[in-house]
Design a protein around this motif. Structure first.
Motif, PDB file in Angstrom:
ATOM      1  N   ASP A  76      14.846  32.964  52.501  1.00 53.46           N
ATOM      2  CA  ASP A  76      15.497  34.373  53.062  1.00 53.46           C
ATOM      3  C   ASP A  76      15.233  35.252  52.017  1.00 53.46           C
ATOM      4  O   ASP A  76      15.213  36.559  52.383  1.00 53.46           O
ATOM      5  CB  ASP A  76      16.801  33.918  53.227  1.00 53.46           C
ATOM      6  CG  ASP A  76      16.937  32.834  54.414  1.00 53.46           C
ATOM      7  OD1 ASP A  76      16.034  32.830  55.325  1.00 53.46           O
ATOM      8  OD2 ASP A  76      18.138  32.385  54.623  1.00 53.46           O
ATOM      9  N   PHE A  77      15.608  35.133  50.741  1.00 57.96           N
ATOM     10  CA  PHE A  77      15.455  36.072  50.123  1.00 57.96           C
ATOM     11  C   PHE A  77      14.154  36.993  49.888  1.00 57.96           C
ATOM     12  O   PHE A  77      14.160  38.198  49.997  1.00 57.96           O
ATOM     13  CB  PHE A  77      15.737  35.640  48.392  1.00 57.96           C
ATOM     14  CG  PHE A  77      15.219  36.602  47.427  1.00 57.96           C
ATOM     15  CD1 PHE A  77      16.105  37.726  46.928  1.00 57.96           C
ATOM     16  CD2 PHE A  77      14.080  36.591  46.741  1.00 57.96           C
ATOM     17  CE1 PHE A  77      15.896  38.561  46.086  1.00 57.96           C
ATOM     18  CE2 PHE A  77      13.695  37.631  45.705  1.00 57.96           C
ATOM     19  CZ  PHE A  77      14.572  38.436  45.197  1.00 57.96           C
ATOM     20  N   ASP A 106      15.639  27.208  51.525  1.00 62.52           N
ATOM     21  CA  ASP A 106      15.919  28.243  52.670  1.00 62.52           C
ATOM     22  C   ASP A 106      16.438  29.353  51.837  1.00 62.52           C
ATOM     23  O   ASP A 106      16.059  30.539  52.730  1.00 62.52           O
ATOM     24  CB  ASP A 106      16.979  27.560  53.413  1.00 62.52           C
ATOM     25  CG  ASP A 106      16.453  26.381  54.401  1.00 62.52           C
ATOM     26  OD1 ASP A 106      15.218  26.471  54.724  1.00 62.52           O
ATOM     27  OD2 ASP A 106      16.869  25.528  54.882  1.00 62.52           O
ATOM     28  N   ARG A 107      17.544  29.364  51.027  1.00 69.58           N
ATOM     29  CA  ARG A 107      17.920  30.565  50.203  1.00 69.58           C
ATOM     30  C   ARG A 107      16.677  31.269  49.734  1.00 69.58           C
ATOM     31  O   ARG A 107      16.607  32.630  49.846  1.00 69.58           O
ATOM     32  CB  ARG A 107      18.787  29.986  49.234  1.00 69.58           C
ATOM     33  CG  ARG A 107      19.384  31.478  48.512  1.00 69.58           C
ATOM     34  CD  ARG A 107      20.262  30.991  47.347  1.00 69.58           C
ATOM     35  NE  ARG A 107      20.830  31.954  46.767  1.00 69.58           N
ATOM     36  CZ  ARG A 107      21.659  31.943  45.509  1.00 69.58           C
ATOM     37  NH1 ARG A 107      21.532  30.881  44.738  1.00 69.58           N
ATOM     38  NH2 ARG A 107      22.272  33.380  45.148  1.00 69.58           N
ATOM     39  N   GLN A 137      17.022  25.056  46.659  1.00 67.77           N
ATOM     40  CA  GLN A 137      17.537  25.817  47.609  1.00 67.77           C
ATOM     41  C   GLN A 137      16.479  26.391  48.386  1.00 67.77           C
ATOM     42  O   GLN A 137      16.290  27.849  48.435  1.00 67.77           O
ATOM     43  CB  GLN A 137      18.478  26.858  47.391  1.00 67.77           C
ATOM     44  CG  GLN A 137      19.849  26.234  46.775  1.00 67.77           C
ATOM     45  CD  GLN A 137      20.765  27.394  46.071  1.00 67.77           C
ATOM     46  OE1 GLN A 137      21.486  27.934  46.826  1.00 67.77           O
ATOM     47  NE2 GLN A 137      20.709  27.445  44.610  1.00 67.77           N
ATOM     48  N   VAL A 172      16.880  31.731  42.867  1.00 69.31           N
ATOM     49  CA  VAL A 172      17.003  30.258  42.763  1.00 69.31           C
ATOM     50  C   VAL A 172      16.440  30.088  41.191  1.00 69.31           C
ATOM     51  O   VAL A 172      16.151  28.919  40.987  1.00 69.31           O
ATOM     52  CB  VAL A 172      16.220  29.585  43.731  1.00 69.31           C
ATOM     53  CG1 VAL A 172      16.812  29.785  45.123  1.00 69.31           C
ATOM     54  CG2 VAL A 172      14.844  30.159  43.913  1.00 69.31           C
TER      55      VAL A 172
END
Length: 248
Positions: free
Chosen positions: A158-159, A154-155, A152, A118
């Motif tokens: 998760d990363f 949520d991205r 982002q 991100v």
């Protein structure tokens, strides 16, 4: 054992990279009560930062030729991992960009620097003789949580979960304010006992502190995550920290 900043798979250290080492030290000493002193036990004679007598960070001079000309002042944060080389490979496989490949930082540990998918920079740290910050819970001015605001969240969450293999218990991933056009960056949240007094002290110095809706006293807002009052503190060079009122 309760997970807190400094645990494995959590952020464990910060390095204030500045072109005004004296001014930076004076600003944060006055506002947050941090103490800046040369660490005589460090072979580099590095300037270390302490809160309540406990080490929480270091200072690097961007005038040092190891830094490319024009490097902006910023705060580098270290994420504690079990194996820097393996986690670096995992990070790049999941979309991170490698900035500095893994290398040994003397006998203290092994480090690599990346930019996540991100756009936020971070470093991976594998401790050898230095594990990072340690301090008792509730230490005034000490690290409380890490926050990444981006478009982002949520991205990003998760990363880092996939990178470390576990959810980060001491990190918050939040949406960036709608009008925020700055690049995503990790910020440290610090707890203070008297938020109003701190903001007034910053105003008195003529320095800048920035909150969600502008500058000045009106920048103190309710933190959406905790419900407590919060502000953003920024040094004259733009080194920023989130300041939260301590729980009572």
């Amino acid at each position: 054992m309760t997970t807190r900043p400094g645990s494995l798979n959590e952020f464990c250290w910060m390095d204030l990279k500045t072109r005004d080492t004296a001014g930076t030290a004076a600003f944060f000493a006055k506002t947050l009560g941090w103490r800046f002193a040369v660490d005589e036990d460090d072979w580099r004679k590095a300037v270390k930062i302490s809160a309540g007598g406990h080490l929480i960070g270091s200072v690097s001079d961007l005038a040092n030729p190891v830094y490319p000309p024009g490097t902006p002042a910023h705060v580098a944060y270290y994420l504690a991992v079990d194996d820097v080389d393996r986690r670096t490979q995992a990070a790049t496989a999941k979309g991170a960009r490698l900035v500095l490949p893994p290398f040994d930082a003397g006998d203290q540990g092994r480090i690599a620097t990346l930019v996540d998918p991100v756009g936020a920079a971070f470093s991976l740290w594998q401790a050898r003789h230095f594990a990072g910050w340690t301090y008792p819970p509730g230490t005034a001015g000490a690290p409380h949580r890490m926050v990444l605001a981006c478009d982002q969240p949520d991205r990003a969450r998760d990363f880092y979960r996939e990178l470390t293999g576990t959810p980060m218990a001491c990190a918050d991933f939040v949406p960036a304010p709608g009008r925020d056009v700055s690049a995503p960056q990790w910020e440290l949240a610090v707890e203070v006992a008297d938020l109003d007094r701190l903001v007034s002290r910053v105003d008195h110095q003529g320095a800048h502190h920035q909150g969600q809706h502008g500058l000045g006293q009106g920048s103190i807002t309710d933190d959406e995550g905790s419900g407590r009052r919060a502000a953003r503190l920024s040094s004259p060079e733009g080194l920023t920290f989130q300041i939260r009122s301590a729980e009572t």
